[in-house]
Design a protein around this motif. Structure first.
Motif, PDB file in Angstrom:
ATOM      1  N   ARG A  85       0.837  -1.192   0.000  1.00 39.16           N
ATOM      2  CA  ARG A  85       0.000   0.000   0.000  1.00 39.16           C
ATOM      3  C   ARG A  85       0.871   1.241   0.000  1.00 39.16           C
ATOM      4  NH1 ARG A  85      -2.355   3.124   4.026  1.00 39.16           N
ATOM      5  NH2 ARG A  85      -1.484   1.775   5.655  1.00 39.16           N
ATOM      6  N   ARG A  86       0.526   2.194  -0.872  1.00 39.61           N
ATOM      7  CA  ARG A  86       1.328   3.414  -0.980  1.00 39.61           C
ATOM      8  C   ARG A  86       1.181   4.272   0.256  1.00 39.61           C
ATOM      9  NH1 ARG A  86       1.875   6.061  -6.912  1.00 39.61           N
ATOM     10  NH2 ARG A  86       2.549   4.195  -8.031  1.00 39.61           N
ATOM     11  N   SER A  87       2.171   5.084   0.527  1.00 41.31           N
ATOM     12  CA  SER A  87       2.143   6.015   1.645  1.00 41.31           C
ATOM     13  C   SER A  87       2.774   7.321   1.191  1.00 41.31           C
ATOM     14  CB  SER A  87       2.896   5.448   2.857  1.00 41.31           C
ATOM     15  OG  SER A  87       4.258   5.215   2.516  1.00 41.31           O
TER      16      SER A  87
ATOM     17  N   GLY B  68      -4.557   3.626   1.049  1.00 42.15           N
ATOM     18  CA  GLY B  68      -3.420   4.282   0.431  1.00 42.15           C
ATOM     19  C   GLY B  68      -3.721   4.831  -0.940  1.00 42.15           C
ATOM     20  N   ARG B  69      -4.996   4.802  -1.365  1.00 39.43           N
ATOM     21  CA  ARG B  69      -5.367   5.350  -2.676  1.00 39.43           C
ATOM     22  C   ARG B  69      -5.276   6.865  -2.662  1.00 39.43           C
ATOM     23  NH1 ARG B  69     -11.094   4.133  -3.274  1.00 39.43           N
ATOM     24  NH2 ARG B  69     -10.838   5.256  -5.239  1.00 39.43           N
ATOM     25  N   ALA B  70      -5.070   7.427  -3.817  1.00 38.91           N
ATOM     26  CA  ALA B  70      -5.136   8.881  -3.984  1.00 38.91           C
ATOM     27  C   ALA B  70      -6.603   9.260  -4.153  1.00 38.91           C
ATOM     28  CB  ALA B  70      -4.328   9.317  -5.192  1.00 38.91           C
ATOM     29  N   LEU B  71      -7.103  10.155  -3.285  1.00 48.03           N
ATOM     30  CA  LEU B  71      -8.520  10.520  -3.268  1.00 48.03           C
ATOM     31  C   LEU B  71      -8.689  12.021  -3.114  1.00 48.03           C
ATOM     32  CD1 LEU B  71      -9.678   7.773  -0.757  1.00 48.03           C
ATOM     33  CD2 LEU B  71     -10.182   7.787  -3.213  1.00 48.03           C
ATOM     34  N   VAL B  72      -9.817  12.524  -3.614  1.00 47.49           N
ATOM     35  CA  VAL B  72     -10.155  13.929  -3.409  1.00 47.49           C
ATOM     36  C   VAL B  72     -10.541  14.121  -1.944  1.00 47.49           C
ATOM     37  CG1 VAL B  72     -11.795  15.777  -3.979  1.00 47.49           C
ATOM     38  CG2 VAL B  72     -10.893  14.285  -5.791  1.00 47.49           C
ATOM     39  N   ASP B  73      -9.887  15.068  -1.287  1.00 46.58           N
ATOM     40  CA  ASP B  73     -10.214  15.385   0.101  1.00 46.58           C
ATOM     41  C   ASP B  73     -11.547  16.125   0.113  1.00 46.58           C
ATOM     42  OD1 ASP B  73      -9.973  15.610   2.827  1.00 46.58           O
ATOM     43  OD2 ASP B  73      -8.719  17.406   2.737  1.00 46.58           O
ATOM     44  N   TRP B  74     -12.585  15.451   0.608  1.00 44.85           N
ATOM     45  CA  TRP B  74     -13.933  15.993   0.423  1.00 44.85           C
ATOM     46  C   TRP B  74     -14.235  17.173   1.337  1.00 44.85           C
ATOM     47  CZ3 TRP B  74     -17.410  16.697  -2.922  1.00 44.85           C
ATOM     48  CH2 TRP B  74     -18.660  17.171  -2.551  1.00 44.85           C
ATOM     49  N   GLU B  75     -14.660  18.264   0.740  1.00 43.22           N
ATOM     50  CA  GLU B  75     -15.225  19.427   1.410  1.00 43.22           C
ATOM     51  C   GLU B  75     -16.354  19.937   0.524  1.00 43.22           C
ATOM     52  OE1 GLU B  75     -14.560  20.675   4.270  1.00 43.22           O
ATOM     53  OE2 GLU B  75     -12.660  19.725   4.794  1.00 43.22           O
ATOM     54  N   PRO B  76     -17.472  20.396   1.091  1.00 41.90           N
ATOM     55  CA  PRO B  76     -18.541  20.955   0.251  1.00 41.90           C
ATOM     56  C   PRO B  76     -18.056  22.071  -0.660  1.00 41.90           C
ATOM     57  CG  PRO B  76     -19.324  20.630   2.491  1.00 41.90           C
ATOM     58  CD  PRO B  76     -17.846  20.369   2.520  1.00 41.90           C
ATOM     59  N   SER B  77     -17.026  22.796  -0.230  1.00 42.55           N
ATOM     60  CA  SER B  77     -16.505  23.908  -1.038  1.00 42.55           C
ATOM     61  C   SER B  77     -15.893  23.448  -2.348  1.00 42.55           C
ATOM     62  CB  SER B  77     -15.476  24.700  -0.229  1.00 42.55           C
ATOM     63  OG  SER B  77     -14.399  23.870   0.168  1.00 42.55           O
TER      64      SER B  77
END
Length: 543
Positions: A46-48, A145-154
């Protein structure tokens, strides 16, 4: 599948093996860390660490591409909070009626990718273009460890906060064209500190002022806050709401407070209680003029003097010795630096010089007790009963019955006493007319609300207070601030010490003909230093 692509099962999840150059060996389809889509991760390790440039680009492209196509669940799966993201992205297309979405990514700045949204908002055959910019940040998922969008309503719109959503439809209330007492239109552009007041008026009286609602794309907040319009598809017909404000006095108030940070002012007509102006210059946008709750300093001596006169302790020309110090139940009180003592002073003389010790010595006289000041404030001046109905949110003062040192401190506007400029303008109005007329910004006839009542002052008490305020404006501590004002004038200064502040709050209240005004400037110094010039400017415009 294309050349060089093989399918395998890794750890119970499908994985696509990419031939040739690429980032990572597998694209793992996993429900962990947000959903089933997403960027590649390592099958065996798993990536870090922060996502690299390629991961940022591919994750952003996948998320924006799915969003652009209206695939809300798919887009949400590329975030680290698929549940919340899915709800808002679904509302984007359904409740907000936003379609034909075209999203153009900008140049990434590290893990942050700016982008521009162009779309169309449509309802009942009416459409309007929508364009705005926002940004997303790609992070490493904590579980996979996936690359994901950091969720914020903005991410969806820069003005969205937690719990907010987007809707398109009729506005909750028709637009309101607020006008002053003479019909002049009041806008936040011309009178900036009226902005929150106008928003409140729209929310509270929109259905009573006539007009028809607009069709808008709006942010619907999770709190009780009114919807925030983003785009108008069809203009509503404004209802006209007449206020008691005076555009001329309001303009003077707006200009006056700009000269002093953290300041507020209120002006009203003593003969009616109608509010002529309310202005604030505060970093927090709080309507301290109506809702503030702070010690008023020596402006409180108007009420204390009335209490002493009404209880037969002394009178305007009666004794009120001004000594260097006064001790009340083991606490020693002093006057402002430089004040000369005067053992033979009258109440008028101690009032115009704002002698603390004179008032503290007199509150020990019979029949004055711990509750005398409270009764005077409530029964004569209409304060501290939580029953004012001004038309918007307001605080109507607090003068609690206090024993110990606070009984003395309350008498000079310290201790547990709390006021705001609205309260002190009303105190002045009651003092000079003898009648309590609850201040109001919108006529009670509009909504049938009942204004607060109080019995007011005996005529002889009112006459003495008015004369002492006249002397203060022409010979006492308010003389400099009130100089140059013609007509029938009077005033009272105040300085309120606040724990932790090196400089006292500046307070000032005064009248000129049929206008009363009060101002405070937090950490503004003596009453005449900051609050005094504000009040004088407002009285000059209104008198």
């Amino acid at each position: 599948m294309g050349k060089g692509v093989k399918v395998a099962v890794v750890g119970g999840a499908f994985a696509v093996m990419i031939g040739g150059a690429g980032y990572g060996a597998y694209n793992i389809v996993s429900a962990l860390d947000g959903g089933g889509g997403g960027s590649a991760g390592a099958a065996e390790t798993r990536r870090s660490g922060p996502p690299d440039k390629e991961e940022v680009r591919e994750t952003a492209d996948a998320f924006l591409g799915a969003w652009e196509k209206g695939q809300a669940a798919e887009a949400a799966s590329y975030t680290n909070n698929a549940a919340d993201a899915g709800v808002l992205l679904t509302a984007y297309g359904e409740e907000a009626r936003i379609a034909r979405v075209d999203i153009t990514p900008g140049v990434p700045r590290g893990a942050t990718v700016p982008f521009t949204v162009k779309a169309t908002v449509s309802l009942d055959g009416v459409s309007e273009p929508l364009r705005y910019t926002s940004a997303l940040t790609v992070v490493r998922g904590q579980t996979t460890g996936r690359a994901l969008v950091d969720w914020e309503p903005s991410v969806v719109h820069p003005d969205l906060r937690d719990g907010d959503t987007l809707v398109t439809g009729e506005s909750a209330q028709p637009p309101i064209e607020a006008v002053d007492r003479d019909g002049t239109v009041l806008t936040r552009e011309k009178y900036p500190s009226l902005g929150p007041v106008l928003d409140t008026l729209r929310e509270k009286y929109g259905d009573k002022a006539g007009g028809s609602p607009a069709v808008e794309l709006s942010i619907r907040h999770a709190t009780d806050e009114a919807d925030t319009p983003l785009l108008t598809l069809a203009e509503g017909e404004p209802g006209k709401l007449r206020t008691t404000l005076s555009a001329e006095v309001q303009a003077a108030a707006e200009k006056a407070v700009q000269a002093y940070p953290e300041s507020s002012v209120v002006a009203l007509k003593p003969s009616t209680g109608e509010v002529l102006a309310v202005a604030n210059n505060r970093d927090d946008g709080f309507n301290a003029a109506f809702q503030g709750q702070v010690a008023p300093g020596s402006t409180m001596k108007i009420i204390t003097a009335a209490m002493l006169i009404d209880n037969g302790v002394t009178s305007m020309n009666g004794p009120a010795p001004c000594t260097d110090t006064a001790t009340w139940q083991s606490q020693t009180f002093e006057n402002l630096t430089g004040m000369e003592p005067n053992e033979g002073a009258t109440l008028a003389n101690s009032f115009l010089r704002s002698c603390n010790t004179a008032f503290i010595k007199l509150i020990d006289e019979k029949p004055v007790d711990d509750a005398s000041l409270t009764r005077e404030a409530q029964e004569r001046f209409g304060l501290g009963r939580d029953d004012w109905k001004t038309g918007i949110a307001s605080f109507d003062g607090s003068v609690p019955a206090s024993g110990g040192p606070d009984r003395a401190a309350n008498a000079i506007g310290q201790g547990q006493v709390q006021m705001n400029p609205l309260n002190m303008a009303s105190v002045t109005a009651t003092a000079v007319t003898g009648a309590f007329r609850q201040p109001y910004l919108v006529s009670p006839e509009l909504d049938g609300r009942q204004l607060a009542q109080a019995k007011g002052l005996p005529s002889e008490t009112s006459a003495q207070l008015k004369e002492m305020m006249r002397l203060t404006a022409t010979q006492g501590t308010a003389q400099q601030a009130m100089s140059g004002l013609g007509g029938d004038i009077g005033a009272k200064t105040g300085s309120a010490e606040v724990d932790g502040n090196a400089t006292s709050d500046s307070w000032f209240t005064g009248f000129r003909n049929d206008v009363a005004a009060a101002a405070m400037a937090q950490q503004g110094g003596h009453g005449g230093d900051a609050a005094g010039p504000i009040v004088a400017a407002v009285l000059r415009a209104g008198g």
